[in-house]
Design a protein around this motif. Structure first.
Motif, short mmCIF file in Angstrom:
data_model
loop_
_atom_site.label_atom_id
_atom_site.label_comp_id
_atom_site.label_asym_id
_atom_site.label_seq_id
_atom_site.Cartn_x
_atom_site.Cartn_y
_atom_site.Cartn_z
N UNK A 1 0.84 -1.21 0.00
CA UNK A 1 0.00 0.00 0.00
C UNK A 1 0.87 1.25 0.00
N UNK A 2 1.93 1.21 0.79
CA UNK A 2 2.87 2.35 0.84
C UNK A 2 3.41 2.61 -0.56
N UNK A 3 3.83 1.53 -1.20
CA UNK A 3 4.41 1.64 -2.55
C UNK A 3 3.38 2.24 -3.52
N UNK A 4 2.15 1.72 -3.49
CA UNK A 4 1.14 2.18 -4.45
C UNK A 4 0.72 3.62 -4.16
N UNK B 1 10.56 -10.64 10.88
CA UNK B 1 10.10 -11.43 9.73
C UNK B 1 10.77 -11.05 8.42
N UNK B 2 11.34 -9.83 8.35
CA UNK B 2 11.93 -9.40 7.08
C UNK B 2 13.32 -8.81 7.20
N UNK B 3 13.85 -8.74 8.45
CA UNK B 3 15.17 -8.14 8.64
C UNK B 3 15.19 -6.70 8.17
N UNK B 4 14.07 -6.00 8.37
CA UNK B 4 13.88 -4.66 7.81
C UNK B 4 13.75 -3.64 8.94
N UNK C 1 14.15 1.63 3.25
CA UNK C 1 12.82 1.05 3.01
C UNK C 1 12.41 1.28 1.56
N UNK C 2 12.59 2.51 1.09
CA UNK C 2 12.28 2.82 -0.32
C UNK C 2 13.09 1.95 -1.26
N UNK D 1 11.10 1.73 -4.71
CA UNK D 1 10.41 2.98 -5.03
C UNK D 1 11.45 4.01 -5.45
N UNK D 2 11.59 4.20 -6.76
CA UNK D 2 12.60 5.16 -7.21
C UNK D 2 11.99 6.55 -7.33
#
Ligand SMILES: Cc1cc2nc3c(=O)[nH]c(=O)nc-3n(C[C@H](O)[C@H](O)[C@H](O)COP(=O)(O)O)c2cc1C
Length: 206
Positions: free
Chosen positions: A27-30, A54-57, A65-66, A71-72
């Motif tokens: 959703x963030x991306x969109x 869960x994602x090492x993020x 994150x981008x 997300x460029x």
């Protein structure tokens, strides 16, 4: 005094600590690639913990994150990220004019807080504001199985005007190839509610 009509739409995206983080991240991306959207984000400590486990993020490292989300280019009008303890942020006030908010994923803890008007952090307060201002609040809760307490909290939010949109499995678009198709289906449903055009899933009959 009535607010002047705006070309842009203020939308709040909240991420909390449950195991459906890919829905919130997609959703963030969109939303960041949607012209006309002024996006406000807030992540809970629970969301940060799940992202790490869960994602090492690291969710708060926004540039990383981008990068991870690929997300460029941001086509949204603006993106403001707020700390969950910043209860003085503009989205804390009804006069700021947020009328659409989605919490994806929504943990049972955050659901309980919203259902009971706790407003202990910025995400909960922003959701409370959207409900009191009769805006659109969409929750994407994830837990299985659901206890009576979870179900009753969902009923409370629905009675207050919120929309409960669980990431329920669906197979009509034949998503065998990827979990991405499942995520896109749920994200597409959220965007439908917010009247944002998308092509994330094929509509029935087309
Ligand atoms: C790895 C991990 C996965 C979790 N998954 C869920 C989940 O799917 N649903 C849920 O309601 N809580 C889940 N939790 C528990 C919540 O994150 C926890 O209750 C947290 O306090 C919620 O806080 P928040 O609502 O402020 O994010 C999980 C916790 C961890 C560490």
């Amino acid at each position: 005094m009535a607010q002047p009509a705006r070309e842009t739409e203020r939308i709040v995206l909240g991420l909390s600590g449950s195991s459906a983080l890919p829905v919130g991240l997609r959703l963030l991306e969109v939303l960041l690639s949607t012209p006309g959207v002024e996006l406000h984000t807030v992540f809970t400590e629970g969301a940060r913990q799940v992202a790490r486990n869960e994602f090492g993020l690291e969710l708060d490292d926004l540039s990383r994150l981008r990068e991870r989300l690929g997300i460029s280019e941001i086509r949204a009008v603006a993106w403001q990220h707020h700390r969950e303890d910043d209860l003085g942020a503009p989205i804390s006030s009804g006069s700021f004019g947020v009328r659409k908010m989605v919490v994806a994923p929504c943990s049972m803890g955050t659901l309980a807080a919203i259902a009971n008007g706790m407003s202990d952090n910025l995400l909960e307060r922003a959701a409370d504001v959207v409900l009191k201002e009769r805006g659109l609040l969409v929750l994407v809760p994830r837990e299985a199985p659901l206890s009576l307490i979870h179900l009753e909290n969902m009923v409370r939010v629905a009675r207050a005007g919120g929309v409960i949109l669980p990431p329920v499995l669906t197979f009509y678009h034949q998503p065998e190839e990827s979990s991405r198709a499942m995520v896109d289906f749920i994200v597409g449903k959220v965007l439908d509610l917010m009247a944002i055009e998308h092509q994330l899933y094929r509509r029935w009959g087309y």
